[in-house]
Scaffold this active site. Structure first.
Site, mmCIF file in Angstrom:
data_model
loop_
_atom_site.group_PDB
_atom_site.id
_atom_site.type_symbol
_atom_site.label_atom_id
_atom_site.label_comp_id
_atom_site.label_asym_id
_atom_site.label_seq_id
_atom_site.Cartn_x
_atom_site.Cartn_y
_atom_site.Cartn_z
ATOM 1 N N ARG A 192 24.771 36.274 -23.663
ATOM 2 C CA ARG A 192 24.994 34.710 -23.744
ATOM 3 C C ARG A 192 23.792 34.107 -23.718
ATOM 4 O O ARG A 192 23.270 33.077 -24.449
ATOM 5 C CB ARG A 192 25.797 34.140 -22.706
ATOM 6 C CG ARG A 192 27.168 34.856 -22.724
ATOM 7 C CD ARG A 192 28.175 34.117 -21.628
ATOM 8 N NE ARG A 192 27.923 34.630 -20.370
ATOM 9 C CZ ARG A 192 28.730 35.491 -19.845
ATOM 10 N NH1 ARG A 192 30.040 36.010 -20.470
ATOM 11 N NH2 ARG A 192 28.597 36.067 -18.457
ATOM 12 N N PHE B 12 37.636 34.430 -29.402
ATOM 13 C CA PHE B 12 38.018 35.369 -28.186
ATOM 14 C C PHE B 12 37.101 34.463 -27.246
ATOM 15 O O PHE B 12 36.521 35.269 -26.332
ATOM 16 C CB PHE B 12 37.894 36.815 -28.193
ATOM 17 C CG PHE B 12 38.517 37.187 -29.368
ATOM 18 C CD1 PHE B 12 39.771 37.786 -29.510
ATOM 19 C CD2 PHE B 12 37.910 37.752 -30.535
ATOM 20 C CE1 PHE B 12 40.540 38.310 -30.390
ATOM 21 C CE2 PHE B 12 38.322 38.693 -31.509
ATOM 22 C CZ PHE B 12 39.793 38.642 -31.610
ATOM 23 N N ASP C 36 41.139 31.006 -28.846
ATOM 24 C CA ASP C 36 41.591 32.151 -27.713
ATOM 25 C C ASP C 36 43.265 32.334 -28.060
ATOM 26 O O ASP C 36 43.679 30.990 -28.334
ATOM 27 C CB ASP C 36 41.026 31.897 -26.330
ATOM 28 C CG ASP C 36 41.276 33.339 -25.689
ATOM 29 O OD1 ASP C 36 40.305 33.745 -25.397
ATOM 30 O OD2 ASP C 36 42.378 33.583 -25.328
ATOM 31 N N SER C 37 43.765 33.135 -27.889
ATOM 32 C CA SER C 37 45.170 33.143 -27.959
ATOM 33 C C SER C 37 45.834 32.718 -26.871
ATOM 34 O O SER C 37 47.045 32.458 -26.658
ATOM 35 C CB SER C 37 45.760 34.310 -28.383
ATOM 36 O OG SER C 37 45.388 35.463 -27.452
ATOM 37 N N ASN D 37 45.548 32.561 -33.038
ATOM 38 C CA ASN D 37 45.175 33.983 -33.251
ATOM 39 C C ASN D 37 44.127 34.048 -33.953
ATOM 40 O O ASN D 37 43.860 33.714 -34.941
ATOM 41 C CB ASN D 37 46.575 34.742 -34.140
ATOM 42 C CG ASN D 37 46.269 36.084 -34.319
ATOM 43 O OD1 ASN D 37 45.569 36.281 -35.322
ATOM 44 N ND2 ASN D 37 46.736 37.157 -33.414
ATOM 45 N N ALA D 38 43.230 34.871 -33.430
ATOM 46 C CA ALA D 38 41.711 34.932 -33.978
ATOM 47 C C ALA D 38 41.748 35.401 -35.528
ATOM 48 O O ALA D 38 41.260 34.745 -36.330
ATOM 49 C CB ALA D 38 40.798 36.093 -33.137
ATOM 50 N N ASP E 262 33.914 38.387 -29.669
ATOM 51 C CA ASP E 262 33.580 39.211 -28.399
ATOM 52 C C ASP E 262 35.290 39.366 -27.962
ATOM 53 O O ASP E 262 35.837 39.166 -26.819
ATOM 54 C CB ASP E 262 33.358 38.058 -27.164
ATOM 55 C CG ASP E 262 33.086 39.039 -25.952
ATOM 56 O OD1 ASP E 262 33.259 40.338 -25.870
ATOM 57 O OD2 ASP E 262 32.940 38.285 -24.810
ATOM 58 N N CYS F 279 33.851 46.277 -26.721
ATOM 59 C CA CYS F 279 33.864 46.889 -25.288
ATOM 60 C C CYS F 279 34.502 47.911 -25.215
ATOM 61 O O CYS F 279 35.055 48.390 -23.926
ATOM 62 C CB CYS F 279 34.119 45.724 -24.237
ATOM 63 S SG CYS F 279 35.792 44.951 -24.603
#
Length: 390
Positions: A207, A223, A245-246, A273-274, A294, A334
């Protein structure tokens, strides 16, 4: 007296090379269906290899705690936790919020502890750690004297150990929300109902890294969860930021954090939804100068790796279509099962599909309070690539 388990002949190489895990298929003979406990591990010739936690339920039968002949008790955990704390003090002098214990990375497999100022969030992942958790809490209280300790045991991996999933206040008191500081920004954290333990410390330095690319930019944070990437971009003089973000809770949290930092007039957070959002802005020809991806782990197991790679390819393709010429893409994974090489190859394929030329500016990973233990590749999971578009 501790039970002794032996490895089959030819099955000790990973352990000799530094790994802490021993799979059930690597153990010799009919090992007893004992309850979670501490055991001695030897090779097939009776050579001492270490002492670890045995699990009767998981395919990972033993996680080594030490390669010395020592007592696994209060003194052992006090020394390990103090060592971890001293490392964090050196890494982040003057700061009070970070990952304190990173399981295998701090030689305490099955234990994760995040420190949020005066509060601790503890995640216990193995049966043996569960059995000694009151001892762990005692030691944490002795060393850190927290106002409260939360057990954030809602992760699916506990099922593999035959453990129930729950969240509760284990010690002291914990308010509905607290506020932490990171990089001179303030973030509200819900220790009981938030994602993960409440905040994603593993992206801390990534960040900060976007400071080089944010000035004057129109930013898209996909996200976004609590809005941490977007708010850091605004701190570094981005002109405007949009977060996606969802989760309705995540969007509300991001909005609160924008207000906490007096950025509400320079950003917006949208529940969407992204994938759908990125496709829609591509059709509308909406462009951004800096895009951050992310996502949550698309590949939680090797069985779904191919499907996960299709997801990564698609999300990066749509992001590249929305990126201005000369713009910067910060893209993350991730998923441990997605190696850095495979992830970079997937981004290359997406850039080819988008008709964009990309230059890799930075190859980054998880914050050092999530240490990587050499010999245990599973401890290195976060990939963060920063690329420039031409």
């Amino acid at each position: 007296m501790l039970e002794t388990l032996k490895l089959k002949k030819g099955k000790g190489n990973r352990v000799f090379n530094g790994h802490l895990w021993i799979y059930r298929s690597e153990l010799e003979g009919a090992h007893p269906a004992i309850k979670p406990t501490t055991v001695i591990v030897e090779n097939h010739n009776g050579r001492f290899l270490g002492i670890g936690d045995y699990s009767p339920s998981s395919q990972i039968a033993v996680r080594l705690l030490t390669r010395k002949k020592e007592v696994i008790g209060r003194k052992f955990f006090r020394e390990r936790i103090k060592t971890a704390l001293e490392l964090r003090k050196k890494l982040f002098p003057g700061e009070d919020s970070y990952r304190l214990i990173h399981s295998e990375g701090d030689l305490l497999p099955g234990l994760i502890v995040d420190k949020y100022g005066d509060y601790l969030s503890v995640q216990i992942l193995t049966g043996a750690m569960e059995a000694r958790k009151e001892l762990i809490f005692d030691v944490l209280e002795e060393i850190l004297k927290p106002e409260g300790i939360v057990e954030k045991n809602d992760v699916a991996t506990r099922k593999l150990e035959g453990l129930e999933q729950f969240v509760r206040v284990a010690r002291g008191r914990v308010p509905e929300s607290i506020t932490i500081s990171e990089n001179d920004l303030r973030f509200e954290v819900d220790l009981l109902k938030g994602e993960k333990s409440g905040f994603y410390f593993d992206q801390k330095l990534n960040r900060i890294a976007i400071s080089r690319y944010s000035d004057g930019c129109r930013v898209l944070d996909v996200f976004c969860y609590s809005g941490a990437f977007a708010l850091n971009a605004l701190k570094y003089n981005a002109s405007y930021a949009v977060g996606i973000d969802s989760s309705e809770k995540a969007i509300e949290l991001a909005k609160k954090n924008s207000e906490l930092n007096s950025f509400a007039n320079r950003c917006e957070f949208i529940k969407a939804n992204a994938f759908n959002y990125l496709r829609s802005i591509s059709r509308k020809q909406q462009k951004f100068d800096l895009i951050i991806l992310d996502p949550p782990p698309f590949a939680k197991s090797r069985n779904v790796l191919n499907r996960a790679l299709r997801g990564y390819r698609e999300i990066n393709l749509q992001a590249l279509k929305a990126l201005n010429p000369g713009g910067v893409l910060v893209t993350c994974s991730c998923s441990h099962h997605v190696s850095p090489q495979i992830f970079l190859k997937t981004i290359m394929e997406a850039s080819k599909d988008a008709g964009k030329r990309m230059v890799l500016l930075e190859r980054r990973g998880q914050s050092p309070d999530h240490p990587v233990l050499l010999g245990v590749p599973e401890t290195e999971y976060l990939k963060c690539f920063i690329l420039k578009c031409f």
